[in-house]
Design an enzyme around this catalytic site. Sequence first.
Site, PDB file in Angstrom:
ATOM      1  CG  HIS A 175      38.634  44.957  40.636  1.00 21.81           C
ATOM      2  ND1 HIS A 175      39.493  44.223  39.859  1.00 21.81           N
ATOM      3  CD2 HIS A 175      39.208  45.022  41.869  1.00 21.81           C
ATOM      4  CE1 HIS A 175      40.556  43.877  40.576  1.00 21.81           C
ATOM      5  NE2 HIS A 175      40.406  44.339  41.809  1.00 21.81           N
ATOM      6  CG  HIS A 187      39.162  40.922  44.704  1.00 13.93           C
ATOM      7  ND1 HIS A 187      40.274  40.161  44.398  1.00 13.93           N
ATOM      8  CD2 HIS A 187      39.471  42.196  44.339  1.00 13.93           C
ATOM      9  CE1 HIS A 187      41.211  40.944  43.867  1.00 13.93           C
ATOM     10  NE2 HIS A 187      40.743  42.170  43.809  1.00 13.93           N
ATOM     11  CD  GLU A 195      43.953  42.844  42.486  1.00 15.44           C
ATOM     12  OE1 GLU A 195      43.143  42.581  41.580  1.00 15.44           O
ATOM     13  OE2 GLU A 195      43.638  43.439  43.522  1.00 15.44           O
ATOM     14  CB  SER A 200      37.034  42.869  37.126  1.00 14.74           C
ATOM     15  OG  SER A 200      38.383  43.147  37.470  1.00 14.74           O
TER      16      SER A 200
END
Length: 176
Positions: free
Chosen positions: A49, A54, A96, A115
Amino acid sequence: MTGWQIVPVGGLIEVKEFFRLIANKRFPMTTWIRSKEKLDYIQEPDLFHDVFGHAPMLTNKPFCGFMEAVGKLAVKHEDSKTISGMLDRLWWFTVEFGLVKEGNEVKIFGGGILSSKNEVAHSLSNKPQRKDFNPNVVMGTPFRIDRLQDVFFVVDSFEELFSSIENLGVMEAKVK
Ligand SMILES: [Fe+2]
């Protein structure tokens, strides 16, 4: 490229500590990876993730400026539950689960979407609502962390996202 750094952490860290790092251009990233059984989505961040979702965005200047500004506001108001909640929602629907326009297309930039294979397909399908990004609406929109999202917000550009943070001074004044 942007002056940001990655800081390895063992798992979820306290929200206050998280935003103190973000305010100082340090993005905490976990060092463990999900099991096969939870391949598609997990609620807590793991290495896939953080690094896949990110890390690429840490090269984008206006986006990084946005994160830093949110981090600074979060630190400033870390004892206000109301403002912390608003900033959590702003973070959730952008960093997010954010979408961005590129020409006539809508693309994904949120790490929580990127993700998760199912969330990637879902976010671009006709099932969820897609709304134009408006920070005041975003900060008042509740979210769930345990299922596919019902609503996504689409920013025109990362420059727009960055400049939206300036308007948050109004929010601070209203809450006080
Ligand atoms: Fe994340």
